[in-house]
Design a protein around this motif. Structure first.
Motif, PDB file in Angstrom:
ATOM      1  N   SER A   1      10.698   5.948   0.810  1.00 24.93           N
ATOM      2  CA  SER A   1      10.692   5.744   2.259  1.00 24.93           C
ATOM      3  C   SER A   1      10.719   4.279   2.662  1.00 24.93           C
ATOM      4  CB  SER A   1       9.464   6.415   2.876  1.00 24.93           C
ATOM      5  OG  SER A   1       9.526   7.799   2.653  1.00 24.93           O
TER       6      SER A   1
ATOM      7  N   GLY B   1       5.109  -1.194   3.743  1.00 23.98           N
ATOM      8  CA  GLY B   1       3.797  -0.994   3.116  1.00 23.98           C
ATOM      9  C   GLY B   1       2.939  -2.245   3.089  1.00 23.98           C
TER      10      GLY B   1
ATOM     11  N   LEU C   1       8.838   1.486   1.003  1.00 22.73           N
ATOM     12  CA  LEU C   1       7.831   0.550   0.499  1.00 22.73           C
ATOM     13  C   LEU C   1       8.497  -0.444  -0.448  1.00 22.73           C
ATOM     14  CD1 LEU C   1       4.842   2.900  -0.450  1.00 22.73           C
ATOM     15  CD2 LEU C   1       5.299   1.728   1.720  1.00 22.73           C
TER      16      LEU C   1
ATOM     17  N   THR D   1       0.836  -1.183   0.000  1.00 24.76           N
ATOM     18  CA  THR D   1       0.000   0.000   0.000  1.00 24.76           C
ATOM     19  C   THR D   1       0.878   1.242   0.000  1.00 24.76           C
ATOM     20  OG1 THR D   1      -1.459  -1.272   1.419  1.00 24.76           O
ATOM     21  CG2 THR D   1      -1.976   1.066   1.154  1.00 24.76           C
ATOM     22  N   GLY D   2       0.549   2.194  -0.869  1.00 22.77           N
ATOM     23  CA  GLY D   2       1.292   3.454  -0.888  1.00 22.77           C
ATOM     24  C   GLY D   2       2.163   3.587  -2.118  1.00 22.77           C
ATOM     25  N   THR D   3       2.740   4.769  -2.280  1.00 22.98           N
ATOM     26  CA  THR D   3       3.582   5.029  -3.456  1.00 22.98           C
ATOM     27  C   THR D   3       4.883   5.730  -3.081  1.00 22.98           C
ATOM     28  OG1 THR D   3       2.386   7.090  -3.803  1.00 22.98           O
ATOM     29  CG2 THR D   3       1.662   5.193  -5.100  1.00 22.98           C
ATOM     30  N   ASP D   4       5.099   6.001  -1.784  1.00 23.31           N
ATOM     31  CA  ASP D   4       6.309   6.711  -1.374  1.00 23.31           C
ATOM     32  C   ASP D   4       7.461   5.711  -1.270  1.00 23.31           C
ATOM     33  OD1 ASP D   4       8.227   8.352  -0.395  1.00 23.31           O
ATOM     34  OD2 ASP D   4       7.320   8.620   1.587  1.00 23.31           O
ATOM     35  N   TYR D   5       7.895   5.252  -2.440  1.00 19.04           N
ATOM     36  CA  TYR D   5       8.876   4.166  -2.468  1.00 19.04           C
ATOM     37  C   TYR D   5      10.215   4.563  -1.850  1.00 19.04           C
ATOM     38  CZ  TYR D   5       5.403   2.306  -5.653  1.00 19.04           C
ATOM     39  OH  TYR D   5       4.230   1.864  -6.183  1.00 19.04           O
TER      40      TYR D   5
END
Lengths: 663, 663
Positions: A504, A619, A506, A498-502
């Motif tokens: 950080s 994530g 994920l 879940t999410g797209t702030d790779y």
């Protein structure tokens, strides 16, 4: 303790030595030994950081001195000058080889960057306008390290000598290389070498040019470095300084009315003093010569007035310009002989359009790595890093190919796995060039109101380029494109991430696995998860179980059992398994969880919630869990839902020979 | 980067090597070189951990191969067995030598101890009753590390070879040693050596016996190991096990109805397997033979039935007893040949009453370190640690004496500085014996209701001995008594240290400085303060300024100026200065604080409040500040009020020649 009886097993000598990396299994026949040195499986040309890294990795993967040759024209490792910066991702990689300790302890850790700009207060001339972290993205080592390139080479070469008796064959030049499939189709590459006046021809299966900006291999392959050259002249100098400038031990970008200087603090030397590197702009007009394509193979003079100006640069000129830019602070060499090294250079960004050449069957046979395929300005501290990373990307693919570990369908006709070296690293090289263009141009420009009243670059603009580039310059934010080795096709509700702030952390195919701190079940030891992804050439299945782990009929248990079957379908030791569990409903012992956890992951099974929230960082929803395949170089290959072991199996089977295919 | 002009200074080879420790200044004349090897300044007998540590420190302090000789009767370092445990304080010391990285990375980090005791549930037989941290006191490394002693020796010897061409002279025995002041009063110690059948006599200023429990040096000095011997027989075995016991990777104290076992998890070996050490009680009656004094010099048989029982112990018996104690879990060697080493031993605690012998002028000439002066049971994991620490305590004192750095008034007539080796280390040896007696006796006893209905030791009693001993067994809680090198005379309102919980880090003369994390002013780098106390033989003044630092007329500023004068009064480089400041009223740059901070402490000046509250940890009121002198071995020598630089000067002047005394 009066020992009465004592017994000790015959040969335990290995117990006293540093640990050795285990060789990869080999399915291909052992290479023919022809006597003498007429033939190798790989020849590495050049023993700078890129060449040594490749040679070391291949030697650790198990290629013997009969299979592997590394030559270098120089008589020894570098003594001074050249590259000095190691980025966070490079440090992670060196850690994965067990080689980071000396670098972290004795190098200069750069944690901060100070920006100095013209002051409104004329008496002050310049002032510090910002102080920001040098590394702004999550990384195991949230800083750079500066240390002399020759020292990195010595560390790599010392380790190489644990795996190779010969080490680097020095004082040896490559004169020419070509593909000749007529002579011996298994060893189609013919290299002409010269050592101390003696010429000889050597055949090899593969050859890698790590021979720098003036690469003989690149020229022989008919490839050209293409790109721009800017007319800015810069001087670089390594020395021990005496100064009252307050930030001399920080990385600094100084934009003074008298010119620009970049300060790079360096390591402590034997006298107890600390080195400093200065990049100093040699003033002159800004005359972009873009679109003028130059051949980096030529070491001849650059055209135009830049050439004239460059020829006048000496250490004295460099220092005069530096002293002017540092005003009102003084800066001078601490003593006579305090200058280690200096050089003058012009900024240029060039890259070759291909990184490898194939034989007539479509098999990649000759490769280039490092400066041989990309050159750029040194100020972003990228060169040595991107070069070594080229080798880390290539090494496992080449070793798998040589050891017969890549499925036959992937061989000759479509050399898909080795093709990814070009697709992955050329992408990064292109990004490097783009970043460097922006960064160098801005750095060479003036900041604030200049004396002639023209408004220059704002400090904010410069800071923005610096910060946005941090994911790239740290090496931690790069992402490889889709290929047989990077499968990003999972989407929508099937995607367990879940999410797209790779950036950080994920989990994301094509990106490296961020380090997280975990507690090991077997011994309660806090560990860095990256230590379970050492550079030993193995693939790892990372299984983030869901919170149903203690239910033997539930998904986690079924998945672990199925993964056990997958592991045994591949050659022994080639797939390792790392298992993490989220917070569970109760404490447990080994007998409460599937047998396969202890069997395959006794020492790589972790609690993922006690030190940091691993599931949040990666994530992953603890109630869903997730699977990931991590490549030998530490990059995520694919992601799957916890129950979808087929996806894992399919991905692995496209890269590695499995028993089902073999029988 | 097409480099145009390049210059590099002639000899920068040192830039590529690992950092070398700087030698101590030498005021005494260079030792006479007589040709051949008739004479040395120090001879170290024995190259186990204690001897190697001493030899390495002296070589790093600058004693050359002409001055220093280390002999060992063995042909190589140890291959298997013997000691395997490194305590937190030993790890700190190895870090101070730059030698801890391989040990931390490749050794087994022991973070927890599990206690297994008889279960009320007869079917379970045993159950885990407690799981506690292995190290319960603050320490830089809050765990033990287990790793083969031979590997420690190899690490020390490899480093030694960077400072000594000869290294250890092996296959050489000491036959006898005596003091003969008639022959040559400057070299009064005569050692008779034997190498491969050749005997020769060598003169030396000092000789140190690191030659183990059967020390020839001890016997020649006429000293005796005195103490008790218990009749318990134990077996110890190193092997790769196959077991379903859940805590095999934790340190375990198992008290089963069938006997006692201690599990010590060990390092990973080349095969990828992990070693385990088992201490197994060989059952028998408890027959204390206290007050029976035995001479540890004798390697003859122990009296009584223990001897008979011990002679029957084999690896099979050890394993049978282990298997019985592990029930209902199975345990067996993983494969044929999985046993590395085994031995049987009797518990005994002995210590010599003197650790050195003087000549007729009262100068300490012959010393013993390590097992030569104290033996005890191995289960508390102390032996190798206490032995190496003996050497760390002696090394700097000996080097200062040899280099003429100790004030003349302290010489010959009253050898006060070298006397402290005996007073400090004999105290610790005695404490070790006391702890070991309590721990071993309890460990050999049974826990819970035994089959004959006699109530044994309670688990709580055992746990209490374990926990109370932790300050001692970790090495972090020891405190040296008063002497010329430990001044604890400051009291009452003059004492700038508040509190008495010294184990938690309060600065206390006689105790080591606890590591704290600080931020360096010069570069914003987070650092471990212990890294400013490396084992380079230097004294350090630790100045915790008060919050008035920015006021140039206030106490902090005056003190820093005065300390600068003190430093220059001692031989160059021998006093280093470390400065910490508390939270101040505003941010500042170098020019806002006294010049002496940058001059003497540019790279050792820290903010003590950003990561942890250093002032609270050290027990210092930020409004008052404090001064401390840290000895070369990392122990606090004295404490003073911030303004009381005279106290610092007086303490240092009693240990080190100062210019005022010399002129």
């Amino acid at each position: 303790m009066p020992v009465f009886t004592e017994y000790s097993a015959s040969s335990r000598d290995l117990r006293v030595l540093p640990s050795f990396a285990p060789p990869l299994p080999r399915l291909a026949p052992t290479p023919r030994v022809e006597g003498g040195d007429a033939q190798y499986e790989v020849i590495v040309v050049g023993a700078g950081p890129a060449g040594l890294m490749l040679e070391l990795l291949l030697a650790r993967y198990g290629l013997s001195d009969e299979s592997l040759l590394c030559i270098d024209s120089k008589a020894s490792t570098l003594k001074s000058g050249q590259a000095d910066g190691l980025q966070p991702r490079t440090l992670e990689t060196l850690k994965s080889l067990g080689l980071v300790d000396e670098i972290l302890t004795e190098g200069c850790q750069m944690w901060q960057v100070a920006f100095w700009n013209p002051s409104q207060d004329k008496a002050k001339i310049i002032e510090r306008t910002s102080l920001v972290p040098d590394v702004a993205v999550p990384a195991r080592y949230p800083h750079e390290v500066t240390i002399h390139q020759g020292r990195i080479e010595r560390i790599l070469e010392t380790d190489l000598l644990r795996y190779s008796k010969r080490g680097v064959q020095r004082n040896t030049n490559l004169l020419d290389v070509k593909i000749d499939e007529e002579g011996d189709p298994d060893y189609p590459v013919v290299a002409e070498l010269e050592s101390e006046g003696c010429r000889r021809k050597v055949r090899t299966k593969y050859l890698v040019g790590a021979d720098g900006a003036h690469s003989v291999v690149r020229r022989a392959m008919g490839l050209r470095l293409e790109g721009e050259s800017l007319d800015h002249i810069w001087g670089v100098i390594d020395l021990i300084v005496d100064t009252d400038f307050p930030d001399i031990r920080r990385r600094c970008a100084i934009h003074s009315p008298a010119g620009s200087v970049m300060v790079i603090p360096r390591e402590r030397v034997a006298t107890g003093d600390y080195l400093t590197r200065l990049y100093v702009q040699v003033p002159g007009d800004y005359k972009p010569s873009s679109d003028r394509r130059t051949d980096g193979n030529s070491s001849g003079p650059a055209p135009g007035d830049a050439r004239a100006r460059r020829s006048q640069v000496t250490d004295k000129t460099i220092f005069e310009h530096a002293a002017a830019a540092f005003k009102p602070y003084y800066i001078r060499p601490k003593t006579e002989g305090a200058v280690d090294w200096w050089a003058a250079y012009q900024i240029g960004q060039r890259v070759t359009d291909r990184f490898s050449v194939k034989d007539s069957k479509g098999v990649n046979r000759i490769f280039i790595v490092g400066d041989a395929c990309h050159t750029h300005s040194p100020k972003a501290g990228q060169g040595m890093n991107v070069s070594m990373m080229d080798s880390c990307n290539l090494a496992w693919k080449l070793a798998y190919r040589i050891n017969g570990l890549i499925p036959t369908s992937m061989n000759s006709a479509q050399d898909a796995v080795l093709d990814t070296y070009q697709t992955e690293r050329q992408t990064i090289a292109q990004q490097l060039i783009e970043f460097d263009k922006a960064f160098s141009s801005m750095f060479s420009g003036k900041i604030g109101a200049t004396e002639d009243g023209v408004q220059g670059l704002t400090h904010e603009e410069f800071l923005q380029v610096f910060s946005q580039g941090n994911g790239f310059t740290s090496g931690c934010g790069i992402e490889y494109p889709d290929s047989v080795a990077v499968d990003r096709s999972i989407n929508g509700s099937k995607n367990p991430i879940t999410g797209t702030d790779y950036l950080s952390g994920l989990l994301r195919p094509g990106r490296r696995v961020l380090n997280v701190r975990v507690i090991r079940h077997a011994d309660g030891c806090p560990r860095d998860l990256q230590d379970d992804f050492p550079s030993t050439g193995r693939f790892r299945i990372l299984c983030l179980t869901s919170s149903d782990l203690l239910d033997k009929e539930a998904t986690s248990a079924k998945t672990l059992t199925a993964l056990g079957e997958i592991i045994t379908n591949f050659p022994p030791s080639i797939i390792e398994q790392v298992v993490i569990h989220p917070r569970l409903s109760r404490s447990f012992m080994w007998h409460d969880i599937p047998y396969e956890v202890k069997k395959y992951s006794e020492m790589s099974f972790y609690s993922g919630h006690e030190i940091e929230d691993v599931y949040a960082t990666y994530g992953v929803d603890p109630s869903r869990g997730a699977l990931a395949v991590i490549r030998p170089d530490g990059y995520v290959g694919t992601i799957a839902e916890l129950a979808d072991v087929t996806r894992v199996d399919t991905f692995l089977s496209s890269l590695i020979v499995s028993r089902r295919v073999r029988t």
